[in-house]
Scaffold this motif. Structure first.
Motif, PDB file in Angstrom:
ATOM      1  N   HIS A 252       0.829  -1.199   0.000  1.00  0.00           N
ATOM      2  CA  HIS A 252       0.000   0.000   0.000  1.00  0.00           C
ATOM      3  C   HIS A 252       0.869   1.257   0.000  1.00  0.00           C
ATOM      4  O   HIS A 252       2.075   1.187   0.206  1.00  0.00           O
ATOM      5  CB  HIS A 252      -0.926   0.013   1.229  1.00  0.00           C
ATOM      6  CG  HIS A 252      -0.177   0.128   2.522  1.00  0.00           C
ATOM      7  ND1 HIS A 252       0.209  -0.975   3.242  1.00  0.00           N
ATOM      8  CD2 HIS A 252       0.253   1.208   3.216  1.00  0.00           C
ATOM      9  CE1 HIS A 252       0.854  -0.589   4.327  1.00  0.00           C
ATOM     10  NE2 HIS A 252       0.894   0.742   4.344  1.00  0.00           N
ATOM     11  N   ALA A 253       0.221   2.375  -0.214  1.00  0.00           N
ATOM     12  CA  ALA A 253       0.852   3.684  -0.028  1.00  0.00           C
ATOM     13  C   ALA A 253       0.106   4.361   1.114  1.00  0.00           C
ATOM     14  O   ALA A 253      -1.088   4.127   1.309  1.00  0.00           O
ATOM     15  CB  ALA A 253       0.755   4.510  -1.300  1.00  0.00           C
ATOM     16  N   LYS A 254       0.817   5.202   1.867  1.00  0.00           N
ATOM     17  CA  LYS A 254       0.173   5.814   3.026  1.00  0.00           C
ATOM     18  C   LYS A 254       0.794   7.173   3.320  1.00  0.00           C
ATOM     19  O   LYS A 254       2.013   7.319   3.295  1.00  0.00           O
ATOM     20  CB  LYS A 254       0.312   4.897   4.240  1.00  0.00           C
ATOM     21  CG  LYS A 254      -0.283   5.428   5.520  1.00  0.00           C
ATOM     22  CD  LYS A 254      -0.313   4.392   6.631  1.00  0.00           C
ATOM     23  CE  LYS A 254       1.063   3.981   7.064  1.00  0.00           C
ATOM     24  NZ  LYS A 254       1.089   3.139   8.258  1.00  0.00           N
TER      25      LYS A 254
ATOM     26  N   LYS B  85       3.819   6.172  -6.126  1.00  0.00           N
ATOM     27  CA  LYS B  85       3.673   4.714  -6.010  1.00  0.00           C
ATOM     28  C   LYS B  85       2.232   4.312  -6.290  1.00  0.00           C
ATOM     29  O   LYS B  85       1.965   3.408  -7.085  1.00  0.00           O
ATOM     30  CB  LYS B  85       4.095   4.242  -4.617  1.00  0.00           C
ATOM     31  CG  LYS B  85       3.887   2.756  -4.379  1.00  0.00           C
ATOM     32  CD  LYS B  85       4.306   2.355  -2.968  1.00  0.00           C
ATOM     33  CE  LYS B  85       4.070   0.869  -2.762  1.00  0.00           C
ATOM     34  NZ  LYS B  85       4.493   0.415  -1.435  1.00  0.00           N
ATOM     35  N   PHE B  86       1.301   4.997  -5.651  1.00  0.00           N
ATOM     36  CA  PHE B  86      -0.112   4.663  -5.845  1.00  0.00           C
ATOM     37  C   PHE B  86      -0.553   4.937  -7.276  1.00  0.00           C
ATOM     38  O   PHE B  86      -1.274   4.145  -7.878  1.00  0.00           O
ATOM     39  CB  PHE B  86      -0.984   5.453  -4.864  1.00  0.00           C
ATOM     40  CG  PHE B  86      -2.442   5.131  -4.983  1.00  0.00           C
ATOM     41  CD1 PHE B  86      -2.939   3.918  -4.538  1.00  0.00           C
ATOM     42  CD2 PHE B  86      -3.323   6.025  -5.554  1.00  0.00           C
ATOM     43  CE1 PHE B  86      -4.286   3.604  -4.659  1.00  0.00           C
ATOM     44  CE2 PHE B  86      -4.673   5.736  -5.674  1.00  0.00           C
ATOM     45  CZ  PHE B  86      -5.151   4.513  -5.227  1.00  0.00           C
TER      46      PHE B  86
ATOM     47  N   VAL C  20      -4.078   0.135  -2.812  1.00  0.00           N
ATOM     48  CA  VAL C  20      -4.727   0.876  -1.737  1.00  0.00           C
ATOM     49  C   VAL C  20      -3.836   2.019  -1.263  1.00  0.00           C
ATOM     50  O   VAL C  20      -2.638   1.833  -1.037  1.00  0.00           O
ATOM     51  CB  VAL C  20      -5.056  -0.036  -0.531  1.00  0.00           C
ATOM     52  CG1 VAL C  20      -5.865   0.729   0.516  1.00  0.00           C
ATOM     53  CG2 VAL C  20      -5.795  -1.290  -0.959  1.00  0.00           C
ATOM     54  N   PHE C  21      -4.445   3.180  -1.130  1.00  0.00           N
ATOM     55  CA  PHE C  21      -3.790   4.346  -0.545  1.00  0.00           C
ATOM     56  C   PHE C  21      -4.504   4.658   0.762  1.00  0.00           C
ATOM     57  O   PHE C  21      -5.732   4.756   0.791  1.00  0.00           O
ATOM     58  CB  PHE C  21      -3.891   5.558  -1.482  1.00  0.00           C
ATOM     59  CG  PHE C  21      -3.287   6.798  -0.900  1.00  0.00           C
ATOM     60  CD1 PHE C  21      -1.976   7.127  -1.153  1.00  0.00           C
ATOM     61  CD2 PHE C  21      -4.030   7.642  -0.080  1.00  0.00           C
ATOM     62  CE1 PHE C  21      -1.405   8.263  -0.609  1.00  0.00           C
ATOM     63  CE2 PHE C  21      -3.478   8.775   0.468  1.00  0.00           C
ATOM     64  CZ  PHE C  21      -2.163   9.094   0.210  1.00  0.00           C
TER      65      PHE C  21
ATOM     66  N   GLY D 178      -3.756  18.910  -1.514  1.00  0.00           N
ATOM     67  CA  GLY D 178      -2.497  19.078  -2.233  1.00  0.00           C
ATOM     68  C   GLY D 178      -1.943  17.856  -2.931  1.00  0.00           C
ATOM     69  O   GLY D 178      -0.806  17.890  -3.399  1.00  0.00           O
ATOM     70  N   ILE D 179      -2.696  16.775  -2.997  1.00  0.00           N
ATOM     71  CA  ILE D 179      -2.225  15.589  -3.716  1.00  0.00           C
ATOM     72  C   ILE D 179      -3.295  15.128  -4.694  1.00  0.00           C
ATOM     73  O   ILE D 179      -4.475  15.384  -4.506  1.00  0.00           O
ATOM     74  CB  ILE D 179      -1.811  14.436  -2.771  1.00  0.00           C
ATOM     75  CG1 ILE D 179      -2.991  13.951  -1.923  1.00  0.00           C
ATOM     76  CG2 ILE D 179      -0.643  14.849  -1.894  1.00  0.00           C
ATOM     77  CD1 ILE D 179      -2.682  12.719  -1.091  1.00  0.00           C
ATOM     78  N   THR D 180      -2.833  14.459  -5.740  1.00  0.00           N
ATOM     79  CA  THR D 180      -3.721  13.943  -6.783  1.00  0.00           C
ATOM     80  C   THR D 180      -3.643  12.428  -6.782  1.00  0.00           C
ATOM     81  O   THR D 180      -2.559  11.862  -6.902  1.00  0.00           O
ATOM     82  CB  THR D 180      -3.308  14.505  -8.150  1.00  0.00           C
ATOM     83  OG1 THR D 180      -3.459  15.925  -8.117  1.00  0.00           O
ATOM     84  CG2 THR D 180      -4.150  13.932  -9.268  1.00  0.00           C
ATOM     85  N   LEU D 181      -4.803  11.787  -6.649  1.00  0.00           N
ATOM     86  CA  LEU D 181      -4.865  10.329  -6.604  1.00  0.00           C
ATOM     87  C   LEU D 181      -5.902   9.820  -7.597  1.00  0.00           C
ATOM     88  O   LEU D 181      -6.816   9.071  -7.261  1.00  0.00           O
ATOM     89  CB  LEU D 181      -5.207   9.870  -5.175  1.00  0.00           C
ATOM     90  CG  LEU D 181      -4.212  10.295  -4.089  1.00  0.00           C
ATOM     91  CD1 LEU D 181      -4.768  10.000  -2.703  1.00  0.00           C
ATOM     92  CD2 LEU D 181      -2.862   9.621  -4.299  1.00  0.00           C
ATOM     93  N   THR D 182      -5.761  10.222  -8.844  1.00  0.00           N
ATOM     94  CA  THR D 182      -6.736   9.874  -9.884  1.00  0.00           C
ATOM     95  C   THR D 182      -6.670   8.413 -10.326  1.00  0.00           C
ATOM     96  O   THR D 182      -7.517   7.974 -11.101  1.00  0.00           O
ATOM     97  CB  THR D 182      -6.568  10.782 -11.109  1.00  0.00           C
ATOM     98  OG1 THR D 182      -5.196  10.734 -11.541  1.00  0.00           O
ATOM     99  CG2 THR D 182      -6.969  12.208 -10.781  1.00  0.00           C
ATOM    100  N   ALA D 183      -5.704   7.658  -9.843  1.00  0.00           N
ATOM    101  CA  ALA D 183      -5.666   6.226 -10.171  1.00  0.00           C
ATOM    102  C   ALA D 183      -6.826   5.491  -9.498  1.00  0.00           C
ATOM    103  O   ALA D 183      -7.207   4.407  -9.924  1.00  0.00           O
ATOM    104  CB  ALA D 183      -4.330   5.613  -9.738  1.00  0.00           C
TER     105      ALA D 183
END
Length: 170
Positions: free
Chosen positions: A49-51, A67-68, A76-77, A86-91
């Motif tokens: 996972h990423a955290k 990584k995610f 899983v994040f 401030g972060i982008t997690l479009t995956a």
């Protein structure tokens, strides 16, 4: 209240793991919690996972995002309020809240990590709530606050409250 909220989060660890396990079969997911104990217990069941939490050093955070976003085996994040902006997690195409927040703006910020420029999929947001608990009080409070905002701004589109899944602790 803080202790009760933490106990609620810990009660949801096992059902949350089951829910997340089912969700990752359909794609990448973002999981938000509030308490580190809750996040860490769940994350331990998902080894690649990423955290990002308050414990994550600033110089390591972008590596977790990358990584995610790019590693197909990282499904899983995990995050808390430290990962709310401030972060982008479009995956991801699914955002899961194991523990909620008291303010609708913070929840929206967390949901928006998946709703960024570059997102090509519909994003599902799930709130894991124990019926008649501090969870349900918090969620109802957020809905009520959004209703006040809508009325203040004279909006004609009230918040629709869908009943969340109900978990019964084991």
């Amino acid at each position: 209240m803080a202790e009760l909220r933490k106990e609620m989060g810990l009660l949801k660890v096992a059902p949350a793991i089951d829910f997340i396990s089912d969700a990752v079969e359909n794609g990448k997911v973002i999981v938000f919690g509030h308490h580190l104990d809750v996040i860490n217990q769940i994350a331990a069941k998902f080894p690649n996972h990423a955290k990002i939490t308050g414990e994550t050093p600033a110089d390591k955070r972008q590596a977790m995002v990358e990584k995610f976003q790019t590693d197909p085996d990282c499904r899983v994040f995990f995050g808390n309020t430290a990962a709310a902006e401030g972060i982008t997690l479009t995956a991801a195409d699914h955002v899961i809240f194991v523990e909620g927040q008291w303010t609708p703006g913070k929840l929206a910020q967390m949901e928006d990590r998946a709703h960024r420029i570059g997102q090509t999929k519909c994003v599902l947001c799930s709130y894991l709530v124990i019926e008649d608990s501090v969870d349900s009080v918090m969620l109802r409070s957020c809905v009520d606050k959004l209703d006040v905002i809508d009325k203040t701004l004279d909006r004609d589109n009230p918040v629709v409250f869908a009943e969340p899944p109900v978990f019964v602790p084991k």
